[in-house]
Write an enzyme that holds these catalytic residues in place. Structure first.
Site: not given
Ligand code: LLP
Length: 479
Positions: A400-401, A429, A330-331, A287
């Protein structure tokens, strides 16, 4: 009017000098820069030809060689981020810890392999992501399988591979119990490792699509059902409940929600113990936000980790609990800043007194975030870094949008067809949410490091676009 490019930025150089000054002031203070607080990758520089370089490679030269749009991933930034996460948890948490990379942000062999080589585990949400992580050489001990609607086949694959299953709902648990009765287990035998995900009832300030911690969420068990969940698992000889999980959302700048989460999650762990379960792990999710524009002010990785570790230690102290193994996943903040996307400028449309549209050769198919979440990005002219930003233009995609707009009211120097633009912080993402809308092939991705470049994802070809199409015989006769 939507957000303008920036106040007081005169040329593309300023993104760098701002970045470099920030780097210097923080290193003077004895701290490493936290990549999630930067707009550009850590290795970004300008060469004597006034061109942007990433990882020692000139962006325009990369586009000449590999075409555009092109994702350019900086290995040094990705490794620096990974090691900062790992080191921060080791520093601030007296117990055992494990950082997982949430591979939904960008799942491909190279990114998973780099994360794995930095000692990170992987959070996966589908059989496809499991397959990618395993093929990248990540040990199943470090793979955690999430998802609110896992299929039986996916669960079976995860169990047999030896991954930990993050149970999200009753169907997951029933399927796991059934597979156990059928003798499905990991090759090494032994019970299947299960974590229980619940909704912690914590809200945070972010886009509503990426809030997850509130009770009204499709993810995780209702906290009121935890007694029944733990009681059920305690009666399944094939399952071993190793811990509890909660995630509150994404692109979060506040630290308080994570501080609050520690108490809620430690309470859930205590509850698991009251059913005799040997649960010794807690996973506080991901997050942490990143800096897409100057307006974004996320905390550093160090501050995020310190807040969580301190809060977990305090909560365990209050509950007289031995420190559990602490996991996070984290992602965005791991991979987001490490990548930029390069585009080639094409047509322009000037509507006098209203707006200038500057179109590029990609758009919502390689970066669906602006149209989906109204996300704001920064853009730089990579082949004229010191040119004055005299123009206010709207950078449009080629789809096309009408909504296919990458950046509204961007500040750029005067651009011609063939100029190269770079959109920053596109590591998370973007590729993972890319599509073939309008039958546009998905771009290539290259990994850069010390002047060396490697393709990590090949550009799709027109033939690739037809790979899964089938023409019934009677229609092909018409050809
Ligand atoms: N753990 C769980 C259970 C999650 O659902 C997520 C993200 C993460 C970890 C990683 O979260 P992060 O560190 O990346 O904030 N597509 C959207 C973001 C969707 C996030 C989904 N879950 C965007 O482009 O903003």
């Amino acid at each position: 009017m939507v957000l303008t490019q920036s106040i007081g930025v005169e040329s593309g150089l300023q993104y760098l000098s701002e970045s470099k000054e920030a780097l210097q002031s923080r290193s003077v203070a004895g701290r490493k820069p936290s990549p999630n607080q930067e707009i550009l990758p850590l290795t970004a520089s300008v060469n004597s030809r006034d061109r942007l370089e990433i990882g020692g490679c000139e962006v325009t030269a990369l586009v000449e060689q590999f075409g555009s749009p092109l994702y350019i991933l900086d290995e040094e930034t990705l490794r620096a981020t990974s090691s900062q996460y790992r080191d921060a948890f080791e520093k601030y948490y007296p117990g055992e810890s494990q950082v997982l990379y949430a591979s939904k942000a960008w799942s491909c062999l190279a990114v998973c392999a780099i994360a794995g080589s930095e000692g990170l585990g992987i959070d996966v949400v589908s059989a496809g992501e499991i397959h990618t992580a395993l093929q990248a050489g990540v040990h199943p001990d470090k793979i955690y399988f999430h998802g609110n609607n896992k299929s039986r086949e996916e669960i079976q694959l995860a169990v047999e591979s030896g991954c930990t299953i993050v149970a999200d709902n009753w169907l997951d648990l029933e399927t796991l119990a059934e597979l156990g009765k059928l003798g499905v287990s990991s090759k090494t035998g032994g019970p299947t490792r299960v974590m229980v995900r619940f909704t912690p009832g914590i809200e945070c300030h972010t886009h509503e699509y990426i809030q997850t911690g509130q009770i009204d969420s499709k993810f995780g068990f209702d906290p009121n059902s935890l007694d029944r969940v733990f009681s059920f698992i305690s009666q399944q000889p094939s399952l071993c409940c190793v811990g509890v999980h909660a995630h509150i959302g994404s692109q979060i700048f506040e630290l308080q929600p994570h501080d609050d989460l520690a108490e809620v999650i430690v309470q859930a762990l205590t509850k698991a113990h009251s059913y005799g379960l040997p649960a010794t792990e807690i996973n506080i999710g991901g997050g942490l936000g990143i800096r897409y524009t100057e307006a974004d002010d996320p905390p550093s990785i160090q501050d995020w980790a310190r807040t969580i570790c301190t809060a977990v230690v305090a909560a365990c102290d209050r509950h007289k609990l031995a420190l559990p193994k602490l996991l996070c996943e984290p992602g965005r903040s791991l991979v987001g800043t490490a990548c930029v996307t390069a585009y080639t400028v094409g047509s322009q449309k000037v509507i006098p007194g209203m707006r200038t549209y500057l179109s590029v050769d990609g758009g919502m198919s390689d970066n669906p975030r602006p149209i989906t979440y109204q996300s704001v990005y920064r853009v730089i002219a990579a082949n004229q870094m010191s040119a004055t930003l005299t123009e206010t233009v709207t950078v449009a995609g080629k789809h096309c949008e009408s909504g296919d707009i990458l950046i509204k009211d961007a500040k750029l120097p005067k651009c011609q067809p063939g100029d190269i633009l770079v959109v920053t912080a596109t590591g998370a993402y973007n590729y993972s949410m890319a599509s073939n809308y309008n039958r546009v092939p998905r771009p290539a991705a290259v990994l850069v490091r010390n002047g060396e470049v490697n393709t990590i994802v090949q550009r799709e070809t027109y033939q690739d676009l037809l790979r899964f199409d089938r023409l019934p015989e009677r229609l092909s006769a018409q050809k």
